[in-house]
Design an enzyme around this catalytic site. Structure first.
Site, PDB file in Angstrom:
ATOM      1  N   HIS A 164      11.165   4.582   7.371  1.00 23.12           N
ATOM      2  CA  HIS A 164      10.717   3.123   6.712  1.00 23.12           C
ATOM      3  C   HIS A 164      10.044   2.121   7.407  1.00 23.12           C
ATOM      4  CE1 HIS A 164      11.110   1.288   2.140  1.00 23.12           C
ATOM      5  NE2 HIS A 164       9.880   0.909   2.591  1.00 23.12           N
TER       6      HIS A 164
ATOM      7  N   TYR B 197      14.489   1.581  -3.328  1.00 22.78           N
ATOM      8  CA  TYR B 197      13.486   0.286  -4.273  1.00 22.78           C
ATOM      9  C   TYR B 197      14.738   0.675  -5.717  1.00 22.78           C
ATOM     10  CZ  TYR B 197       9.089   2.116  -2.048  1.00 22.78           C
ATOM     11  OH  TYR B 197       8.089   1.837  -1.469  1.00 22.78           O
TER      12      TYR B 197
ATOM     13  N   SER C 215       6.349   5.630   7.859  1.00 23.82           N
ATOM     14  CA  SER C 215       5.397   4.326   7.165  1.00 23.82           C
ATOM     15  C   SER C 215       5.498   3.030   8.257  1.00 23.82           C
ATOM     16  CB  SER C 215       6.419   4.423   5.373  1.00 23.82           C
ATOM     17  OG  SER C 215       5.587   2.577   4.821  1.00 23.82           O
TER      18      SER C 215
ATOM     19  N   TRP D 123       7.770   2.166  -6.311  1.00 21.50           N
ATOM     20  CA  TRP D 123       7.907   0.952  -6.165  1.00 21.50           C
ATOM     21  C   TRP D 123       8.985   0.125  -7.356  1.00 21.50           C
ATOM     22  CZ3 TRP D 123       5.921  -3.334  -2.500  1.00 21.50           C
ATOM     23  CH2 TRP D 123       6.656  -4.457  -1.748  1.00 21.50           C
TER      24      TRP D 123
ATOM     25  N   ASP E  96       5.857   8.540  -4.343  1.00 17.06           N
ATOM     26  CA  ASP E  96       6.187   8.591  -3.516  1.00 17.06           C
ATOM     27  C   ASP E  96       6.977   7.412  -3.744  1.00 17.06           C
ATOM     28  OD1 ASP E  96       5.688   7.718  -0.265  1.00 17.06           O
ATOM     29  OD2 ASP E  96       5.525   5.547  -1.399  1.00 17.06           O
TER      30      ASP E  96
END
Length: 328
Positions: free
Chosen positions: A122, A56, A153, A21, A51
């Site tokens: 997500h 992002y 997630s 991220w 990940d």
């Protein structure tokens, strides 16, 4: 670097991963060159799990990963990405097979691969976990060969427990750290029972558990630790693990006495997570090479003794639990 198995995927991966991220965006000024160096350092340190997500940096993170892996060549690490947050508005009805496939096609292009190792929904709205057709769409994408495995997630333990009712869900990514201890009450045992991989994110509570943030710390305007402190952009639990800033700083000050003098607090916080054998991998982020190397070094630490673990549990009960435990 020690390894663990990522649940039903069967993949053997490093127990410390690389959370990408920070090299994408929303963490202040992290240059592309610093992002590349951080990722190179992580891979050089034995990390074999990355990940990322399609949002992002609007694909920047995925593209940096693709460029670094192409430059390095050789055996590829396991790369997990996420899909769904490109929806606007981000609502359950947007999680259609067509939309999910379009997001996956974009990530395939960004990462320069023919098949994605793992795609995670997500942090979708809770209602999505009660729609079997969404998971059926993911099953079809596995059959098509666009993805090898899929997972979710989540924001809440409730969502994690519901997700693992679906046989195709190979992994669950969840927030777990010294300030967010609820997952080990029930979820970890259920995940182990069903052989679901557990990916731990926000392990350092957005840097608080590094011990380097204080009342005077100033965060850039484009850093989520500035603009999302009250959940204005996304779930507030993603920023400082949802703990009020002043309360968290008080807890960090008390925690210092429990950390060995020769150990960075960030490594100690990562080691605490690794005490749970249900955890497959923990994914701290890194803004630069030095942070990536330090994170990776946590794998070599000795286990934390029972007395210290008990003291951490007591600290959570006294200062933190009331703010977070039932919320997520």
């Amino acid at each position: 670097m020690k390894t663990r198995v990522l649940g039903r995927t069967g993949a053997t991966i490093s127990e410390i991963g690389f959370g990408a991220w920070q090299i994408g965006g929303s963490w202040g000024d992290v240059s592309e060159e610093d992002g590349r160096r951080a990722l190179h350092a992580a891979l050089d340190s034995g990390i074999t799990f990355i990940d990322t997500a399609d949002v992002y940096g609007d694909g920047r993170s995925e593209k940096i990963i693709a460029a670094v892996l192409k430059e390095r060549g050789g055996e590829k690490p396991f790369v997990a990405t996420k899909a769904g947050r490109r929806l606007n508005p981000h609502v359950a009805d947007g999680y259609t097979g067509a939309n999910i496939e379009a997001f996956i096609d974009r990530s395939l292009a960004n990462l320069g691969v023919e098949t994605l190792d793992l795609v995670q929904l997500h942090c979708p709205p809770t209602e999505v976990y009660y729609r079997p057709e969404v998971f059926g769409a993911l099953d079809r994408l596995v059959t098509k060969g666009k993805i090898r495995h899929y997972g979710v997630s989540v924001e809440k333990v409730e969502e994690a427990l519901k997700a693992i009712e679906y046989p195709g869900v190979s992994t669950v990514q969840i927030i777990y750290n010294i300030f967010r201890q609820r997952p080990h009450d029930l979820f970890f045992a259920e995940a182990k029972k069903k052989n679901v991989g557990v990916i731990v994110r926000v392990p350092l509570a957005s840097g608080l558990l590094s011990g380097r943030i204080g009342k005077e710390t100033v965060f850039a305007a484009d850093d989520h630790r500035n603009f999302n402190r009250h959940g204005d952009a996304f779930d507030v639990g993603e920023t400082f693990a949802g703990v009020p800033f002043e309360v968290a700083l008080e807890a960090v000050d008390e925690l210092r006495a429990l950390v060995p003098a020769d150990m960075p607090m960030a490594q100690f916080a990562l080691r605490w997570i690794l005490e749970q054998d249900a955890v497959s991998v923990v994914i701290p982020g890194a803004r630069n090479a030095a942070q990536a190397q330090s994170n990776a070094a946590a794998s070599a630490l000795a286990p934390i003794d029972d007395a210290t673990m008990g003291a951490i549990a007591a600290l959570y009960e006294r200062l933190i639990k009331v703010h977070v435990h039932q919320r997520w």
